[in-house]
Write a protein that holds these residues in place. Structure first.
Motif, short mmCIF file in Angstrom:
data_model
loop_
_atom_site.label_atom_id
_atom_site.label_comp_id
_atom_site.label_asym_id
_atom_site.label_seq_id
_atom_site.Cartn_x
_atom_site.Cartn_y
_atom_site.Cartn_z
N ASP A 167 0.86 -1.19 0.00
CA ASP A 167 0.00 0.00 0.00
C ASP A 167 0.90 1.24 0.00
O ASP A 167 1.55 1.53 1.00
CB ASP A 167 -0.90 0.00 1.23
CG ASP A 167 -1.78 1.22 1.34
OD1 ASP A 167 -1.77 2.07 0.40
OD2 ASP A 167 -2.48 1.34 2.36
N PRO A 168 0.93 1.99 -1.09
CA PRO A 168 1.82 3.15 -1.16
C PRO A 168 1.50 4.21 -0.10
O PRO A 168 2.37 4.98 0.28
CB PRO A 168 1.63 3.69 -2.57
CG PRO A 168 0.46 3.00 -3.15
CD PRO A 168 0.18 1.79 -2.33
N ALA A 169 0.28 4.22 0.40
CA ALA A 169 -0.10 5.20 1.42
C ALA A 169 0.62 4.94 2.75
O ALA A 169 0.64 5.81 3.62
CB ALA A 169 -1.61 5.18 1.63
N THR A 170 1.20 3.76 2.90
CA THR A 170 1.96 3.42 4.11
C THR A 170 3.21 4.27 4.23
O THR A 170 3.69 4.53 5.33
CB THR A 170 2.37 1.92 4.06
OG1 THR A 170 1.20 1.13 3.93
CG2 THR A 170 3.16 1.50 5.28
N TYR A 171 3.74 4.69 3.09
CA TYR A 171 5.06 5.30 3.03
C TYR A 171 5.02 6.81 2.86
O TYR A 171 4.06 7.36 2.32
CB TYR A 171 5.84 4.70 1.86
CG TYR A 171 6.01 3.21 1.95
CD1 TYR A 171 6.67 2.63 3.03
CD2 TYR A 171 5.49 2.37 0.97
CE1 TYR A 171 6.82 1.25 3.11
CE2 TYR A 171 5.65 1.00 1.05
CZ TYR A 171 6.31 0.44 2.13
OH TYR A 171 6.47 -0.90 2.22
#
Length: 162
Positions: free
Chosen positions: A79-83
């Protein structure tokens, strides 16, 4: 320590092309099962470089909250929103290693001679200084190699990475 710093800067310069063209869409991309994501690899190198900075008596440069996302034993997320944004990861990566390599050789022998606080690595690297040298060389090279594999695998479906 000077030799380790020189090697670390060499590794960062040799692998600089791996960072070209990386965007937020690459943060959580897993190009094949088990291949760590580019976001996790860069973030992990940032926080371990920051740990080396602290072992050398230098202040951290990365946000504290990154440690929980990228520390040893964490799992890469798809999940790119994690980073954090890719641009922030790349900028912080470059800043951490550039500053670490410039300043670690000047760290006092007393600081570098303290016991390595990372117990899992203490048998191989008993002092903070020996662990700093490893983080600037072997650890950095290992994970940059993983980023190289990530990029090669990803380039099969993303021509912008070729």
């Amino acid at each position: 320590m000077k030799a380790a710093a020189t090697q670390g800067l060499f590794l960062v310069s040799q692998y600089a092309q791996l960072l070209t063209g990386l965007t937020d869409e690459h943060l959580g991309h897993e190009p094949a099962p088990g291949v760590k994501t580019a976001g996790w690899l860069l973030g992990h190198l940032v926080i371990t470089g920051d740990f080396a900075r602290r072992l050398a008596g230098l202040p951290p440069m990365a946000p504290r909250e990154w440690r929980a996302i990228f520390g040893p034993g964490t799992t890469p997320s798809r999940d790119p929103a994690t980073y954090p944004p890719m641009a922030a990861l790349i900028e912080t990566f470059r800043a951490v290693y550039r500053d670490l390599a410039a300043r670690a050789p000047g760290a006092s022998p007393d600081v570098l001679g303290t016991p390595n606080p990372f117990e899992a690595a203490r048998p191989a690297f008993p002092t903070g200084g020996s662990f700093v040298a490893y983080l600037l060389t072997g650890h950095l090279g290992y994970h940059l190699g993983q980023l190289s594999a990530w990029r090669s695998t990803s380039a099969a479906t993303d021509p912008r990475l070729r």
